[in-house]
Design an enzyme around this catalytic site. Sequence first.
Site, short mmCIF file in Angstrom:
data_model
loop_
_atom_site.label_atom_id
_atom_site.label_comp_id
_atom_site.label_asym_id
_atom_site.label_seq_id
_atom_site.Cartn_x
_atom_site.Cartn_y
_atom_site.Cartn_z
N ASP A 29 -61.20 55.20 -69.26
CA ASP A 29 -60.30 56.34 -69.11
C ASP A 29 -61.12 57.55 -68.65
OD1 ASP A 29 -58.70 58.79 -70.01
OD2 ASP A 29 -57.31 57.18 -70.51
N ILE A 30 -60.57 58.35 -67.75
CA ILE A 30 -61.31 59.52 -67.25
C ILE A 30 -61.31 60.68 -68.25
CG2 ILE A 30 -60.99 58.94 -64.81
CD1 ILE A 30 -58.81 61.15 -64.73
N ASN A 86 -47.87 53.79 -74.43
CA ASN A 86 -46.88 54.87 -74.42
C ASN A 86 -45.71 54.45 -73.55
OD1 ASN A 86 -48.70 56.51 -75.91
ND2 ASN A 86 -49.75 57.04 -74.02
N GLU A 94 -47.69 59.03 -69.01
CA GLU A 94 -47.96 59.91 -67.87
C GLU A 94 -47.98 59.14 -66.56
OE1 GLU A 94 -51.55 62.05 -68.76
OE2 GLU A 94 -50.65 63.04 -70.49
N VAL A 95 -48.49 57.91 -66.58
CA VAL A 95 -48.51 57.07 -65.38
C VAL A 95 -47.50 55.95 -65.61
CG1 VAL A 95 -49.90 55.56 -63.91
CG2 VAL A 95 -50.94 57.60 -64.94
N HIS A 99 -49.53 50.05 -69.21
CA HIS A 99 -50.95 49.93 -69.51
C HIS A 99 -51.17 50.06 -71.01
CE1 HIS A 99 -50.14 54.23 -68.86
NE2 HIS A 99 -51.18 54.50 -69.63
N HIS A 101 -54.01 51.23 -73.90
CA HIS A 101 -55.23 51.97 -74.20
C HIS A 101 -55.97 51.22 -75.30
CE1 HIS A 101 -53.99 55.93 -72.35
NE2 HIS A 101 -52.81 55.36 -72.50
#
Length: 113
Positions: A29-30, A86, A94-95, A99, A101
Site C-alpha cells: 500500500d502506498i 471495505n 476508495e477504489v 481488494h 488489505h
Amino acid sequence: MSTLFTKIINREIPASIVYETDKVIAFNDIDPQAPVHILVVPKKEIPTLNDIEPKDSEYLMEMYSAIKEITRDLKIAEDGYRVITNCNSHGGQEVFHLHFHILGGKPLGALLV
C-alpha cells in the site's frame, strides 16, 4: 474506464509487487497503516463485495491462498494479522475494484465497532 488497480495489473503505473499469479496480484500500500500493509487484488475487475458472483469463486479462493502465502513469507502468520475489505462509501472503499488489505507486523488493537 479502468481502475487504479487495473492500471497496476496492466503495468501502466508502478507498484511494489510482492505476489502475483494469473488471477491475483498483491502489492504494498502506498499509505501503509501498519509495518506490513499489502493489498491483494483479483485481476478481474469486481467493483465491490456486493458484485461478487458464483463464477468469481476461483478469484476469491486465489486471493485467500495469496494471503496465506504472503503472511507466511513475511513471517507475520504466526503472530497474527488482520484482513480488511471495505465496501462502498460508508465502508470506506476508495477504489472500486475489490481488494483485501493485509495489516500486520505489530499488535493492531481493537477494531471500531
